[in-house]
Design an enzyme around this catalytic site. Structure first.
Site, PDB file in Angstrom:
ATOM      1  N   ASP A  97      -6.058   8.256   4.071  1.00 54.59           N
ATOM      2  CA  ASP A  97      -6.119   8.580   2.643  1.00 54.59           C
ATOM      3  C   ASP A  97      -7.462   9.212   2.272  1.00 54.59           C
ATOM      4  O   ASP A  97      -7.516  10.118   1.440  1.00 54.59           O
ATOM      5  CB  ASP A  97      -5.915   7.312   1.801  1.00 54.59           C
ATOM      6  CG  ASP A  97      -4.523   6.748   1.997  1.00 54.59           C
ATOM      7  OD1 ASP A  97      -3.599   7.546   2.222  1.00 54.59           O
ATOM      8  OD2 ASP A  97      -4.363   5.517   1.935  1.00 54.59           O
TER       9      ASP A  97
ATOM     10  N   HIS B 142       0.840  -1.203   0.000  1.00 52.16           N
ATOM     11  CA  HIS B 142       0.000   0.000   0.000  1.00 52.16           C
ATOM     12  C   HIS B 142       0.880   1.260   0.000  1.00 52.16           C
ATOM     13  O   HIS B 142       0.720   2.147  -0.839  1.00 52.16           O
ATOM     14  CB  HIS B 142      -0.902  -0.063   1.243  1.00 52.16           C
ATOM     15  CG  HIS B 142      -1.728   1.151   1.497  1.00 52.16           C
ATOM     16  ND1 HIS B 142      -3.090   1.164   1.314  1.00 52.16           N
ATOM     17  CD2 HIS B 142      -1.400   2.385   1.927  1.00 52.16           C
ATOM     18  CE1 HIS B 142      -3.558   2.360   1.624  1.00 52.16           C
ATOM     19  NE2 HIS B 142      -2.556   3.125   2.004  1.00 52.16           N
ATOM     20  N   GLU B 143       1.827   1.306   0.931  1.00 56.14           N
ATOM     21  CA  GLU B 143       2.696   2.489   1.038  1.00 56.14           C
ATOM     22  C   GLU B 143       3.608   2.632  -0.170  1.00 56.14           C
ATOM     23  O   GLU B 143       3.880   3.734  -0.630  1.00 56.14           O
ATOM     24  CB  GLU B 143       3.532   2.419   2.313  1.00 56.14           C
ATOM     25  CG  GLU B 143       2.749   2.652   3.584  1.00 56.14           C
ATOM     26  CD  GLU B 143       1.933   3.930   3.567  1.00 56.14           C
ATOM     27  OE1 GLU B 143       2.426   4.951   3.057  1.00 56.14           O
ATOM     28  OE2 GLU B 143       0.788   3.901   4.045  1.00 56.14           O
TER      29      GLU B 143
ATOM     30  N   HIS C 196       1.724   4.323  -2.937  1.00 57.13           N
ATOM     31  CA  HIS C 196       1.708   5.782  -2.730  1.00 57.13           C
ATOM     32  C   HIS C 196       3.038   6.375  -3.185  1.00 57.13           C
ATOM     33  O   HIS C 196       3.085   7.380  -3.887  1.00 57.13           O
ATOM     34  CB  HIS C 196       1.600   6.113  -1.237  1.00 57.13           C
ATOM     35  CG  HIS C 196       0.228   5.977  -0.646  1.00 57.13           C
ATOM     36  ND1 HIS C 196      -0.882   6.528  -1.204  1.00 57.13           N
ATOM     37  CD2 HIS C 196      -0.189   5.373   0.496  1.00 57.13           C
ATOM     38  CE1 HIS C 196      -1.938   6.262  -0.434  1.00 57.13           C
ATOM     39  NE2 HIS C 196      -1.550   5.558   0.603  1.00 57.13           N
TER      40      HIS C 196
HETATM   41 ZN    ZN Z   1      -2.479   5.132   2.402  1.00 52.60          ZN
END
Ligand code: ZN
Length: 367
Positions: free
Chosen positions: A174, A56-57, A60
């Site tokens: 987010d 997930h990170e 980003h």
């Molecule tokens: Zn996030």
């Protein structure tokens, strides 16, 4: 609290926060004593959570890099992670794309897993997807599926992670960033942050009450994370706003003590104690660096008398007298500098510290 480096992907350092490690140790210890048979499955779940948060990170970060932001490192926490960037995206489009990328990747994984399980006939608890299951049957099937089908557990962790991050419209999640970027199109960055921070505060409070009433500890922790995190983001914006029209020459310290590069770390530390300071400027040839208590504490006590400031001090950029205080704050926050040298026509004129900036903000707040 400290975090520990565990590797590097695409030039981005990945660190595991100590709360993540602490949580794993506590849960492992607890299960080893009270429920040994579920220990292996729970640790598998933790590994899958860790993997999902990391992906997930990383998503980003990769989108941020593509848009021209430099990502220094990713810190993984049990309920998500933080990607530390040198500058934060203020343009609505940039913030929208970076924020939505992480949760979208989680959802993409969910669909990918469902598809792969179907196409390759992988072991998967399809009985959960039957219609007409009673709540009790579903709950029982679900509990056993999470423990016995790692692929299903991986899908579930990603579904929860993506949903919780995207669909709660509160900072610093987010969802709050996506909301801010949409509002940003109409109201600009600062006003949008204030609006979302207010929404976050009320939402956090409601979640906290719900968490306590239902005895859901995780929800309560998330609520506190939202209340504190959104407050902090709002403070940063307010601080930038109050410093926006200020030049460094109005607030810098003219008397700056500069240590020689020949001093040892011990001598520098003595000086810090004497002057009650936690950082000093250091002469590094024609340039100026800084030495901080953080830096000194990174060296073992026995070697501190042998290491010279010339080898330990960090070279830092100069700030000009006419520089904008809000820009300087961004620069200092991005790299965690507690002070920077101020130059006037190529000559050292003094220093600017985070305290100098904070004092100005405090004064502006009450005037
Ligand atoms: Zn996030």
């Amino acid at each position: 609290m400290k975090s520990f480096s565990i590797g590097k992907i695409a030039g981005i350092g990945i660190e595991l926060h100590s709360t993540f490690i602490l949580l794993i140790i506590i849960i492992t210890g607890f299960l080893a004593i009270f429920s040994r048979e579920t220990l292996f499955q729970t640790l598998t779940l933790f590994f899958l959570l860790f993997l999902s948060v990391a992906l997930h990170e990383l998503t980003h970060s990769l989108v941020a890099s593509k848009l021209g932001f430099k990502v220094r490192k990713i810190i993984l926490l049990p309920i998500g992670g933080v990607a530390l960037m040198d500058d934060f995206p203020k343009k609505p489009k940039d913030e929208f794309l970076i924020s939505i990328a992480g949760p979208l990747f989680n959802f993409f994984l969910v669909l990918g897993i469902l598809l792969a399980a179907q196409v390759f006939a992988l072991p998967f608890p399809w009985e959960l997807f039957q219609e007409n299951l009673s709540m009790e049957t579903f709950a029982a099937l679900f509990d056993s599926a999470i423990m016995n089908y790692p692929l299903f557990a991986f899908m579930w962790v990603n579904l929860i992670l993506g949903s919780f991050n995207l669909f709660i419209p509160a900072l610093p999640l987010d969802g709050g960033r996506v909301l801010r970027s949409i509002l940003g199109l109409f109201f600009g960055f600062n006003k949008s942050t204030k609006i979302v921070a207010t929404v976050s505060f009320y939402l956090g409070t409601v979640l906290l009450v719900l968490g306590f009433l239902s005895g859901n500890l995780i929800l309560a922790v998330i609520a506190i994370f939202i209340i504190l995190g959104s407050r902090q983001e709002n403070e940063v914006v307010l601080m930038h706003e109050s410093l926006g029209n200020i030049q460094i020459k109005e607030i810098y310290s003219k008397s700056a003590l500069i240590l020689s590069s020949e001093l040892s770390l011990n001598e520098a530390f003595d000086e810090m104690q004497k002057m009650n300071e936690t950082a000093f400027l250091v002469h590094l040839g024609p340039s100026i660096g800084i030495i901080t208590t953080d830096k000194i504490s990174g060296f073992k006590k026995i070697v501190r008398s042998k290491i010279k400031l010339g080898d330990a001090a960090e070279l830092v950029p100069n700030v000009s007298l006419n520089a904008n205080a809000s820009d300087v704050l961004s620069k200092m926050n991005a790299k965690n500098y507690s002070l920077l040298p101020v130059f006037d026509n190529g000559k050292l004129a003094g220093l600017i510290s985070i305290e100098n900036l904070q004092k100005k903000y405090t004064l502006a707040k009450i005037s």
